[in-house]
Write a protein that holds these residues in place. Structure first.
Motif, PDB file in Angstrom:
ATOM      1  N   GLN A   7       0.915  -1.263  -0.214  1.00  0.00           N
ATOM      2  CA  GLN A   7       0.077  -0.167   0.022  1.00  0.00           C
ATOM      3  C   GLN A   7       0.996   1.266   0.138  1.00  0.00           C
ATOM      4  N   HIS A   8       1.896   1.224   0.720  1.00  0.00           N
ATOM      5  CA  HIS A   8       3.033   2.318   0.742  1.00  0.00           C
ATOM      6  C   HIS A   8       3.527   2.520  -0.564  1.00  0.00           C
ATOM      7  N   ALA A   9       3.830   1.541  -1.356  1.00  0.00           N
ATOM      8  CA  ALA A   9       4.526   1.573  -2.692  1.00  0.00           C
ATOM      9  C   ALA A   9       3.484   2.169  -3.576  1.00  0.00           C
ATOM     10  N   GLY A  10       2.029   1.908  -3.459  1.00  0.00           N
ATOM     11  CA  GLY A  10       0.916   2.418  -4.345  1.00  0.00           C
ATOM     12  C   GLY A  10       0.982   4.096  -4.337  1.00  0.00           C
ATOM     13  N   ILE A  11       1.036   4.378  -2.754  1.00  0.00           N
ATOM     14  CA  ILE A  11       0.748   5.979  -2.712  1.00  0.00           C
ATOM     15  C   ILE A  11       2.156   6.504  -2.999  1.00  0.00           C
ATOM     16  N   GLU A  12       3.392   6.097  -2.981  1.00  0.00           N
ATOM     17  CA  GLU A  12       4.707   6.543  -3.370  1.00  0.00           C
ATOM     18  C   GLU A  12       4.653   6.593  -4.675  1.00  0.00           C
ATOM     19  N   ALA A  13       4.002   5.697  -5.616  1.00  0.00           N
ATOM     20  CA  ALA A  13       3.803   5.956  -6.939  1.00  0.00           C
ATOM     21  C   ALA A  13       2.922   6.933  -7.306  1.00  0.00           C
ATOM     22  N   LEU A  30       3.889  16.568 -12.318  1.00  0.00           N
ATOM     23  CA  LEU A  30       3.050  17.772 -13.196  1.00  0.00           C
ATOM     24  C   LEU A  30       3.018  18.938 -12.482  1.00  0.00           C
ATOM     25  N   LEU A  31       3.770  19.267 -11.536  1.00  0.00           N
ATOM     26  CA  LEU A  31       3.879  20.207 -10.429  1.00  0.00           C
ATOM     27  C   LEU A  31       5.080  21.045 -10.788  1.00  0.00           C
ATOM     28  N   LEU A  85       2.214   9.696  -5.598  1.00  0.00           N
ATOM     29  CA  LEU A  85       2.757  10.867  -5.576  1.00  0.00           C
ATOM     30  C   LEU A  85       4.074  11.210  -6.533  1.00  0.00           C
ATOM     31  N   ALA A  86       4.679  10.085  -7.098  1.00  0.00           N
ATOM     32  CA  ALA A  86       5.443  10.481  -7.790  1.00  0.00           C
ATOM     33  C   ALA A  86       5.099  11.022  -9.415  1.00  0.00           C
TER      34      ALA A  86
END
Length: 65
Positions: A3-9, A17-18, A11-12
């Motif tokens: 799940q942490h990896a999914g959130i990191e992906a 785009l920012l 965010l990446a």
């Protein structure tokens, strides 16, 4: 951990785009906690991202329970 990896992906991908000067980009670059990144996204005007990010985190927490 998955799940942490999914959130990191997530965010990446969003970070690409920012503009570098945005509060959200800076928070992501500093690896701030996810809740702070969501707050910065709201402050920067990325309301939809913040809402989706919050929903994603809630789903991850429910799956982890």
């Amino acid at each position: 951990m998955e799940q942490h990896a999914g959130i990191e992906a997530l965010l990446a991908e969003f970070r690409k785009l920012l503009p570098a000067q945005s509060l959200t980009a800076q928070a992501i670059d500093r690896h701030e906690p996810f809740d702070r990144i969501a707050v910065k996204a709201v402050e920067d005007g990325y309301i939809e991202f913040s809402q989706r990010f919050t929903q994603f985190m809630e789903l991850c927490l429910r799956k982890g329970s």
